[in-house]
Scaffold this active site. Structure first.
Site, PDB file in Angstrom:
ATOM      1  CB  CYS A 166       2.995  -1.412  13.524  1.00 34.66           C
ATOM      2  SG  CYS A 166       3.817  -0.048  14.378  1.00 34.66           S
ATOM      3  CG  HIS A 306      -1.767   0.125   9.867  1.00 33.04           C
ATOM      4  ND1 HIS A 306      -1.354  -0.634  10.946  1.00 33.04           N
ATOM      5  CD2 HIS A 306      -0.835   1.117   9.722  1.00 33.04           C
ATOM      6  CE1 HIS A 306      -0.228  -0.140  11.428  1.00 33.04           C
ATOM      7  NE2 HIS A 306       0.108   0.931  10.715  1.00 33.04           N
ATOM      8  CD  GLU A 317      -5.111   0.947   5.932  1.00 33.83           C
ATOM      9  OE1 GLU A 317      -5.615  -0.155   6.227  1.00 33.83           O
ATOM     10  OE2 GLU A 317      -4.720   1.765   6.799  1.00 33.83           O
ATOM     11  CE  LYS A 337      -3.098   0.856  14.457  1.00 31.38           C
ATOM     12  NZ  LYS A 337      -3.754  -0.003  13.444  1.00 31.38           N
ATOM     13  CG  HIS A 342      -0.199   2.288  16.334  1.00 28.40           C
ATOM     14  ND1 HIS A 342      -0.385   0.920  16.284  1.00 28.40           N
ATOM     15  CD2 HIS A 342       0.679   2.573  15.327  1.00 28.40           C
ATOM     16  CE1 HIS A 342       0.335   0.412  15.303  1.00 28.40           C
ATOM     17  NE2 HIS A 342       0.988   1.392  14.714  1.00 28.40           N
ATOM     18  CG  PHE A 401       8.423   2.347  11.553  1.00 27.86           C
ATOM     19  CD1 PHE A 401       7.331   2.928  10.942  1.00 27.86           C
ATOM     20  CD2 PHE A 401       9.026   3.035  12.600  1.00 27.86           C
ATOM     21  CE1 PHE A 401       6.839   4.159  11.354  1.00 27.86           C
ATOM     22  CE2 PHE A 401       8.545   4.266  13.022  1.00 27.86           C
ATOM     23  CZ  PHE A 401       7.452   4.832  12.409  1.00 27.86           C
TER      24      PHE A 401
END
Length: 413
Positions: A166, A306, A317, A337, A342, A401
């Site tokens: 991502c 994010h 975050e 998002k 996403h 990830f």
């Protein structure tokens, strides 16, 4: 003597998203707080833990490639090509033999041609190996959006693809900036694309318990920072930015939209999928991006988080942001998002574009579906309604990830 650092600006932008297939339509939806999440239509999601997706709507691939070629090309490639075409046109960039060697492409995908893989595996299983498409490998490999964009626009300079889940397209933009700063080329088309609302991917994310299961209420399923968030919504699309030195842009009469001023990255070295709970890697990426931009955290007017709407990720975050500011976060921090879903490998580029639009318009998009405050996410998330705000510098965060972290800082010219 060290070489004087070149200032890199954005002169063109393009996007294909679940809430608009070009930048003006995308921005109108964001400002209006219109979400693109719905029940998946690409396949029968009966029996899946999540039946939700943010699909691209009303997009005609034959406007990008002629009919037979469009059928032979994976959607992630076509979305990338469409975004690239819009960005190049927006930049007023003409590529010919006089400059083709100085125009590069850095474009990636977190997953690549999953639809092509899935379709052809079914063909292999039911009809045998001789019926597998000879276009499978070019449709499948994650670098092929970069390759097809290069062919389509005639860019013969550096051409590469990044794959960091991502964080992919954020790293693509950062790497493109370095190419321009180091003089490897004059212009780079950078970004990412994704098209993985496919049964295999959705099943895999469902098995991880990563997706929202609010199947009876799609419009409100994606709710970053909200206490009742229960997972992310997979989106799809593509985003591209044209990057060049300020001098080059001015020399050819192009309008600089914003300066791409800071690039920071780090690795969590913690877990294959979960972020560090305290956001250590995220903090380092943000700190490095600000240092690269020669700014302090207090110089930022807006942060596009994010924040994917997962219980653990959003808190991590927020913890990183609190560390960055030494306590309470004093700036607006929203998650687009909540509207786009996403876009995985395309999200970093898209959210950098959104930061640039905030700089240009003096409006920051909201975090929609924010209803129940979470004490662990106690920041100004611009709840539910866009806000007029003078933005002089903004930061976009992207975390993937594997512990891949990337932050980008843009500022007004």
């Amino acid at each position: 003597m060290p070489m004087e650092r070149r200032r890199v600006v954005v002169t063109g932008m393009g996007a294909v998203t679940p809430i608009g297939n070009n930048v003006p339509d995308l921005w109108d939806s964001l400002v209006a707080g219109r979400g693109g999440v719905g029940t998946i239509t690409r396949f029968d999601s009966t029996g899946f833990g999540s039946s939700l997706g943010a699909e691209v709507k009303g997009f005609d691939p034959t406007t990008i490639l002629e009919g037979r070629m469009a059928k032979r090309t994976d959607p992630f490639i076509i979305y990338g090509m469409a975004a690239a075409k819009e960005a190049v046109a927006h930049a007023g960039l003409i590529i010919d033999e006089s400059n083709a060697d100085r125009v590069g492409v850095v474009f990636g995908s977190g997953i690549g041609g999953l639809k092509s893989l899935h379709d052809n595996f079914q063909i292999l299983a039911t009809r045998g190996p001789s019926r597998v498409s000879p276009f499978l490998i070019p449709m499948l490999i994650g670098n092929m959006a970069a390759g097809m964009i290069s062919i389509d626009i005639g860019a013969k300079g550096p051409n590469k693809s990044v794959q960091t889940a991502c964080a992919t397209s954020a790293h693509c933009i950062g790497d493109a900036v370095r190419l321009v700063q180091h003089g490897d080329c004059d212009v780079v088309l950078a970004g990412g694309s994704e098209a993985c609302i496919e049964s295999l991917a959705v099943a895999g994310f469902c098995s991880m318990k990563a997706l929202s299961t609010r199947n009876d209420d799609p419009e409100h399923a994606c709710r970053p920072f909200d206490k009742e968030r229960d997972g992310f919504i997979m989106g799809e699309g593509g985003c591209a930015l044209v990057l060049e030195t300020l001098e080059h842009a001015l020399a050819r009469g192009a309008e600089p939209l914003a300066e791409l001023a800071g690039y920071g990255m780090s690795g969590d070295a913690y877990h294959i999928a979960a972020p560090h709970p305290e956001g250590h890697g995220a903090y380092k990426a943000m700190r490095q991006a600000l240092a690269d931009a020669e700014l302090d955290a207090t110089d930022l007017s807006y942060i596009n988080a994010h924040a994917t709407s997962t219980p653990a990720g959003d808190v991590a975050e927020v913890n990183a942001l609190k560390r960055l500011y030494g306590g309470q976060v004093p700036v607006a921090v929203s998650s687009s998002k909540s509207m786009t879903g996403h876009l995985l490998g395309a999200s970093g580029a898209l959210e950098t574009l959104i930061c640039i639009q905030a700089l240009r318009t003096g409006v920051v998009p909201p975090t929609i579906n924010y209803e129940v405050p979470d004490p662990a996410c106690d920041l100004d998330c611009v709840p539910n309604t866009a806000r007029e705000l003078k933005v002089t510098a903004a930061m976009s965060n992207s975390f993937g990830f594997g512990g891949h972290n990337c932050s980008l800082v843009v500022k007004a010219i």
